[in-house]
Design a protein around this motif. Sequence first.
Motif: not given
Length: 517
Positions: A118-122, A471-476
Amino acid sequence: EPLPPPLPKKQLQRAESLPEPGSSQHSPEPRAGSGLSCIPPAHPRLGQGAPLRDGPSWAPKKPLSKSQSLEEPLARSCPQEAASPSLREVTFGTADGELGQLLESPAGLCAVVLGCQEAALARLSARMLDELLGPEERQQLLEAELAGTRWAALGLPEPRPCCQSGDAWYFRVGFTFQQRRLELAAKVPKPCCSSLGVQSSLGTHCSIQRLLGRFTDRLPPELQLPRIPGQQSPSGGDPACPGGRPALQVLLCAEVPHQTLADFVKGSQALHRTSPGHYERLGCLLLLQLCMGVEHLRGQNVAQGDLCPENLLLVQCPRPPRSQQGPREPLGLSLPRLLISSFFKVQEKQRPLSSSQEQHWSQGLAAASPPAAAELNVGRLIYQILHVDISLESILGFRSKRLPEIPSLSIYSAGLRRLATLLLHRDPLRRVSIQQARGILQVLLWGPRQELFARSRKSLELLRSWLQVKRALLLLRFAENSAGAKESPGLEEWLCCQYFQEVTEHTLYQVTQALYD
């Protein structure tokens, strides 16, 4: 030797007596008939590229007990000790000693990973917004540099307007700032169409036209304003006689529009027929930007002016560095930014609508207060984007309870049809708000889709698990695209990142209930 006898079944009774997952009273599922009241508003600072929160939104005030950790699913909770580092500060280079403190928490490894995601997405959302709008500090310096500017200090590459909206003409102009040549837009309001007093007080937002400066000056002789039928040309007659031209108010804008939404819809009928899925997805993304802009205005007690397609501007997003570019999409296929450019101040007290005024939808459209009119106008705009005739003449002729039929051409058609029905409902109590429409559009674009519930009953536990995986797949995906030297994230990636950054399983339950049930 003979095998020992099997264990008696009664020894399993102790394990079977444990509470079932999801039985906690802390995560009750909404009733089937509940509305969309749980949809959170868009964060007021999202449009400014600023950090969202000082820490994760799901940090509880006290640790979970042992029984809670057994019987409750992890619902965005991560207890932290006072000396532990904030999850917003945890990176790959964080010292192992600090990581050990986080891993010793009762929530354990899972909560640490979810919090870091969540912090990385922000952080990614803030960086992408800076790429779209430019750093806030640089914009403020540019505003100060433009103070006192007149036509003489601006480059005029084209004599004709690059775009004409319902209330203004736009000219492409050049300005040198910090040893770089910038491209800005000079907005010349049409007679009796200026909203400067309201527009100059708006905050920064991705869907709101931003003013950088203003001045009053005579129009240069090389610039040409089209004539308005039935009115005298504002340029004051013969362009060869600049002395006879009156002084006009000019607004300098950060974004250079290339067309209006009306131009886009009119020129995309062939695209809608040949690529309905791509076109209707573009329509969803444009409507999402519009809803976000209206939400921002309402938060400042300012209502949009005219939401007709002629007053909604489209701006091409900045291109990534040439070394990272792939094949360029044609202008009609790429996603532009949508800007609201016409505004007026909301009255402090709105006149409530009576039941007789809502008896016919056309009467509700004419008599609605500005907030209610926004929902009706956006609903009408869905039909216009989908090239379904819903002109004012046909609206006034309605006597049945049925709206025009929207054909099913793509996976988005049914959802847009459902959203239009909810926005244009004759009963104001059953009509969804702009805020709720934003949530529906986000689900249409990025899920969860209805097939998720084909094998499993819809529940908060299922939606929570889906959200964590996405969320995990989006960051990947962001990591893989970066390593593959593909195009840098753009507007659509920012909108997607923002959605998964702030949405909760409770919001998803409410929205999918309204959209699919």
